[in-house]
Structure formats: structure tokens, C-alpha cells
Motif scaffolding. Structure first.
Motif, PDB file in Angstrom:
ATOM      1  N   ASP A  66       7.816   6.649   7.745  1.00  0.00           N
ATOM      2  CA  ASP A  66       8.432   5.506   7.060  1.00  0.00           C
ATOM      3  C   ASP A  66       7.484   5.055   5.939  1.00  0.00           C
ATOM      4  O   ASP A  66       6.885   3.979   6.000  1.00  0.00           O
ATOM      5  N   ALA A  67       7.356   5.901   4.921  1.00  0.00           N
ATOM      6  CA  ALA A  67       6.346   5.700   3.883  1.00  0.00           C
ATOM      7  C   ALA A  67       6.525   4.357   3.169  1.00  0.00           C
ATOM      8  O   ALA A  67       5.558   3.621   2.949  1.00  0.00           O
ATOM      9  N   GLN A  68       7.756   4.021   2.839  1.00  0.00           N
ATOM     10  CA  GLN A  68       8.008   2.775   2.110  1.00  0.00           C
ATOM     11  C   GLN A  68       7.617   1.571   2.975  1.00  0.00           C
ATOM     12  O   GLN A  68       7.044   0.596   2.478  1.00  0.00           O
ATOM     13  N   GLN A  69       7.925   1.672   4.266  1.00  0.00           N
ATOM     14  CA  GLN A  69       7.564   0.606   5.193  1.00  0.00           C
ATOM     15  C   GLN A  69       6.051   0.363   5.190  1.00  0.00           C
ATOM     16  O   GLN A  69       5.586  -0.780   5.184  1.00  0.00           O
ATOM     17  N   THR A  70       5.259   1.453   5.158  1.00  0.00           N
ATOM     18  CA  THR A  70       3.803   1.282   5.199  1.00  0.00           C
ATOM     19  C   THR A  70       3.303   0.597   3.917  1.00  0.00           C
ATOM     20  O   THR A  70       2.416  -0.239   3.976  1.00  0.00           O
TER      21      THR A  70
END
Ligand code: AMP
Length: 282
Positions: free
Chosen positions: A149-153
Motif C-alpha cells: 500500500d505504497a500511497q498509504q505509507t
């Protein structure tokens, strides 16, 4: 392993740990645990006490999404966590986190409206809200999330910085099946044909990485190759494919250091996400 269902009960446990000067790490999840979740426990063990939360957070689901159908194999999850040395599981009911009259939401501006935010406009507001609440309740020194969940990080790191939170965000690499499909609780929605078709996400990431190795670094050329490849899979429908700066999600024209290819693809009715660094990750 302690199972804690209320905030009041967790606060008692937390102040007990504080009295003993124990450090705490948190791995937030929505349950339906798999090896991707378990990989987050590794760095979390650096703390004296390891807490996993299981909470299917209603505020991060859109009106026509899978909140009601999201898998909840609780017994299985708890025994997995017990066997993996977790000290406490925080397992609140939705009404415990969002009691009647609840009105406060956390918006991480701009970053939340890119990529997944286009088709899921309220998703990251829900994520940031619940993660901030979990940080306040659990008070971890470390919190571990997946690069899946790259955007979440990116959004959560921004929130931590902007709100001066005393927690270090740690991000772990994506865990994949043998054929490259990123592990996800939503993979269970796929039928046999869809499961096969779902490898198109990983194949697209590999295609772009290979094209880059062969000297193609223009974002629009790489993205149009990815679009074409996904278009060739009859069960797949592209939501988005974008190459962005991994640190701040801004668009890049040319792949240099720190570029990230991020994808969201519907396989049948199931929306899957995946991503890969292109070029050197700093
Ligand atoms: P979820 O239960 O889907 O909310 O995910 C909980 C955490 O596990 C998030 O930080 C995810 O990024 C992480 N995660 C989910 N799938 C994977 C995976 N395949 N590899 C690594 N981390 C993952």
C-alpha cells in the motif's frame, strides 16, 4: 496473548507497560491475515511488546465497496498471531472506534486525492483517521506497514510529520506468491480464471522494469506499454497506471531515482493494487 476489545482496557494495559518502561510496536491490519501481514511482525519484534490490531475500518470503504463481504476469519487470525509471538491483539468493534456522535476525520491534503484517491475519494481520510486513533490508543514507538500500500505509507509518513507524532513508521517490502501476485486478503475473491489473470499486475511491473533496463525511461512510453499489456488480458480492466515520485507521489516525466510504478486493476469485480520501484530507490 491478550485479546483486548475496548479502548479503556487497552489504556490500562498500556499504562502498565509504561510503568515498566517497555517499548511498544504496532502492526495495524484488517485481518484475514496472510504471509504479507506476518512479514510485518519481524521488525515489530524490536519492541518489548508487539501489538497487532484487527479492525475492518468502515470509514475507509466507499459506499459500493466490499465492507460487508470483507473476509473475517477471526479464529484463524488469532491462532496465527498467537503462534507468531504477538503479545496483544487490539480487536475493537466499529462502535468502540466510532461511537454515536463521532465527527472527527483526518485529511492529508492532496496526497489523498492522487492515484487510488481518484476512484476512492474518501478512502485515505478513513485510513488516516483510524491510524491516528490507533496511534493515540496504542501509543507505539514503532508502527509497521507494507509497501504493497505504497500511497498509504506516503500519506501516513506525512501525517506523522505534520502532526508531530512520536512514532516511527517502518515499511516492509511486498510479499508475493510464486507467480508474482502480491498477497492480499482480497485475492480470495478471485475464481480460478481470475486468479490466473491477476498475474497481469506483476507482469506489467516486470515489463516496465525490463523496458527501463533496455533504455526506455520516458514515463508516457512505459505507461502506454503497461496499458497495452493490461488491455490484452480480457478479465482485466485498468483503473490507473502511473509513474510517480515514490516520496511525494508527484508525477514524473522521466524515470530517474526514486520512481514508483503504481497500478490498480479490476480483475472481474475485484480491485487489486500493486507497485514497484523503477530505477534506484533512495
Ligand atoms: P490490510 O489488512 O490489507 O489493511 O493490510 C495491513 C498491512 O499489511 C498494511 O500495512 C499492508 O500494506 C500490509 N500488507 C498487505 N499485503 C501485503 C503484502 N503482500 N506484502 C507486504 N505487506 C502487505
Amino acid at each position: 496473548m491478550q485479546i483486548v476489545r475496548t479502548i479503556a482496557e487497552f489504556k490500562v494495559l498500556r499504562s502498565d507497560w509504561a510503568d515498566q518502561n517497555l517499548t511498544v510496536s504496532l502492526v495495524p491490519t484488517m485481518g484475514a491475515l496472510h504471509a504479507g501481514h506476518l512479514s510485518l511482525l519481524g521488525p515489530a519484534r524490536m519492541a518489548d511488546r508487539l501489538v497487532v490490531s484487527i479492525f475492518v475500518n468502515p470509514t475507509q470503504f466507499g459506499p459500493n465497496e466490499d465492507l460487508l463481504h470483507y473476509p473475517r476469519p477471526l479464529e484463524q487470525d488469532l491462532s496465527l498471531l498467537e503462534r507468531n509471538g504477538v503479545d496483544a491483539v487490539f480487536l475493537p468493534a466499529a462502535s468502540e472506534i466510532y461511537p454515536a456522535g463521532y465527527r472527527t476525520l483526518v485529511a492529508v491534503d492532496e496526497l489523498s486525492s492522487r492515484l487510488c484517491g481518484v476512484s476512492r475519494p474518501s478512502h485515505f481520510r478513513g485510513v488516516a483517521t483510524v491510524v491516528l486513533k490507533l496511534f493515540n490508543i496504542i501509543q507505539p514507538q514503532w508502527a509497521v506497514f507494507g509497501q504493497k500500500d505504497a500511497q498509504q505509507t506516503v500519506i501516513l509518513r506525512r501525517m506523522v510529520q505534520d502532526l508531530n507524532l512520536d512514532v516511527e513508521v517502518i515499511v516492509q517490502p511486498i510479499v508475493r506468491e510464486i507467480d508474482g501476485l502480491a498477497l492480499s486478503s482480497r485475492n480470495q475473491y478471485l475464481n480460478v480464471a481470475e486468479r490466473k489473470a491477476a498475474t497481469i499486475l506483476f507482469r506489467s511491473l516486470e515489463f516496465a522494469q525490463q523496458a527501463l533496463t533496455q533504455g526506455e525511461s520516458k514515463t508516457d512510453v512505459l505507461v502506454s506499454g503497461v496499458r497495452q499489456l493490461i488491455g490484452s488480458e480480457p478479465l482485466a480492466r485498468l483503473d490507473y497506471a502511473e509513474i510517480v515520485n515514490a516520496a511525494d507521489l508527484s508525477p514524473v516525466e522521466q524515470v530517474g531515482d526514486n520512481a514508483l510504478l503504481a497500478l490498480a486493476v479490476f480483475i472481474g469485480k475485484t480491485r487489486l493494487i500493486d507497485n514497484a520501484f523503477l530505477g534506484r530507490n533512495k
